[in-house]
Motif scaffolding. Sequence first.
Motif, PDB file in Angstrom:
ATOM      1  N   ILE A 100     -62.678  47.338  24.914  1.00 16.69           N
ATOM      2  CA  ILE A 100     -63.986  46.718  24.630  1.00 16.69           C
ATOM      3  C   ILE A 100     -64.006  45.214  24.937  1.00 16.69           C
ATOM      4  O   ILE A 100     -65.025  44.570  24.747  1.00 16.69           O
ATOM      5  CB  ILE A 100     -64.437  46.934  23.153  1.00 16.69           C
ATOM      6  CG1 ILE A 100     -63.430  46.332  22.161  1.00 16.69           C
ATOM      7  CG2 ILE A 100     -64.710  48.403  22.879  1.00 16.69           C
ATOM      8  CD1 ILE A 100     -63.937  46.287  20.715  1.00 16.69           C
ATOM      9  N   ARG A 101     -62.877  44.674  25.420  1.00 20.73           N
ATOM     10  CA  ARG A 101     -62.803  43.215  25.636  1.00 20.73           C
ATOM     11  C   ARG A 101     -62.843  42.827  27.107  1.00 20.73           C
ATOM     12  O   ARG A 101     -62.606  41.675  27.448  1.00 20.73           O
ATOM     13  CB  ARG A 101     -61.523  42.640  25.018  1.00 20.73           C
ATOM     14  CG  ARG A 101     -61.359  42.917  23.548  1.00 20.73           C
ATOM     15  CD  ARG A 101     -62.193  42.003  22.677  1.00 20.73           C
ATOM     16  NE  ARG A 101     -62.318  42.561  21.331  1.00 20.73           N
ATOM     17  CZ  ARG A 101     -63.219  42.169  20.442  1.00 20.73           C
ATOM     18  NH1 ARG A 101     -64.076  41.220  20.736  1.00 20.73           N
ATOM     19  NH2 ARG A 101     -63.295  42.744  19.266  1.00 20.73           N
ATOM     20  N   THR A 102     -63.100  43.771  28.007  1.00 20.29           N
ATOM     21  CA  THR A 102     -63.105  43.414  29.430  1.00 20.29           C
ATOM     22  C   THR A 102     -64.360  42.604  29.763  1.00 20.29           C
ATOM     23  O   THR A 102     -65.349  42.610  29.011  1.00 20.29           O
ATOM     24  CB  THR A 102     -63.102  44.676  30.315  1.00 20.29           C
ATOM     25  OG1 THR A 102     -64.315  45.391  30.059  1.00 20.29           O
ATOM     26  CG2 THR A 102     -61.908  45.581  30.019  1.00 20.29           C
ATOM     27  N   VAL A 103     -64.321  41.946  30.932  1.00 19.12           N
ATOM     28  CA  VAL A 103     -65.466  41.148  31.382  1.00 19.12           C
ATOM     29  C   VAL A 103     -66.700  42.044  31.538  1.00 19.12           C
ATOM     30  O   VAL A 103     -67.808  41.679  31.145  1.00 19.12           O
ATOM     31  CB  VAL A 103     -65.140  40.438  32.722  1.00 19.12           C
ATOM     32  CG1 VAL A 103     -66.372  39.779  33.299  1.00 19.12           C
ATOM     33  CG2 VAL A 103     -64.030  39.410  32.519  1.00 19.12           C
ATOM     34  N   GLN A 104     -66.477  43.250  32.078  1.00 19.94           N
ATOM     35  CA  GLN A 104     -67.606  44.160  32.324  1.00 19.94           C
ATOM     36  C   GLN A 104     -68.294  44.546  31.002  1.00 19.94           C
ATOM     37  O   GLN A 104     -69.523  44.515  30.887  1.00 19.94           O
ATOM     38  CB  GLN A 104     -67.100  45.416  33.039  1.00 19.94           C
ATOM     39  CG  GLN A 104     -68.221  46.246  33.612  1.00 19.94           C
ATOM     40  CD  GLN A 104     -67.779  47.676  33.930  1.00 19.94           C
ATOM     41  OE1 GLN A 104     -66.687  48.124  33.532  1.00 19.94           O
ATOM     42  NE2 GLN A 104     -68.627  48.389  34.658  1.00 19.94           N
TER      43      GLN A 104
END
Length: 219
Positions: A82-86
Amino acid sequence: MIITIDGPAGSGKSTAARALAERLGFQFLDTGAMYRVVTLVCLREQIDLHNEPAVSDRAAIITIRFDGHRVFANDEEVTDAIRTVQVTQGTSIVAVNSKVRGLLTTLQRQAAAGLDIVTEGRDQGTVAFPDAECKFFLTASPEERARRRQHDLRRRGEHLSIEEILAHQHERDRRDEQRAVSPLKPATDAIQIDTSHRNVHEVVEELEELIRQRSAAKP
Ligand code: DC
């Protein structure tokens, strides 16, 4: 006792809120993670994030669970996913969805019922817990916030320039502040703290001291 900590991304609120909860022996609620889980599930299932009914229908049947620092969606661990850039970019689209906001606000109130809790997000003091005993709104300069974000991303192996981060941040701030439902803004009774030139330890000390003063002043 409910303590709310709101503010924009990179204001230091997550780290401070978590540390404060630990110091006080309170529960901790990361409400941004809840919006991120909804976004992740929708992205994986190729649901158009702008399709508000489709997103809120899906959100209504997701089980979100926390276990310390770990986050679960329908029993699958998604702490890192849940922490990706996307996901970060997508979440500011999901966060304008009023049905999703309603669903998650209900879950937040259920999670806090009967507990001593520190809850952090964008609308905790304004919408989710308007009667909270102590409300804080943390801010920092855009450049400092972008530096902190770059540092976080590096630790996760993602390398973005400060210029790219500033552009994303500006876009997210604009969406968060201008949305019709629960826009990012300090509650009228929130104490505002600028964390630009202070480390987490100093911020947490100040929060604790302010809470102590508040509690002592209560009849
Ligand atoms: O705090 P965060 O970066 O994990 O938040 C992710 C997104 O969710 C961000 O775009 C703001 C939104 N959010 C919100 O609208 N309301 C909340 N209570 C928490 C987060």
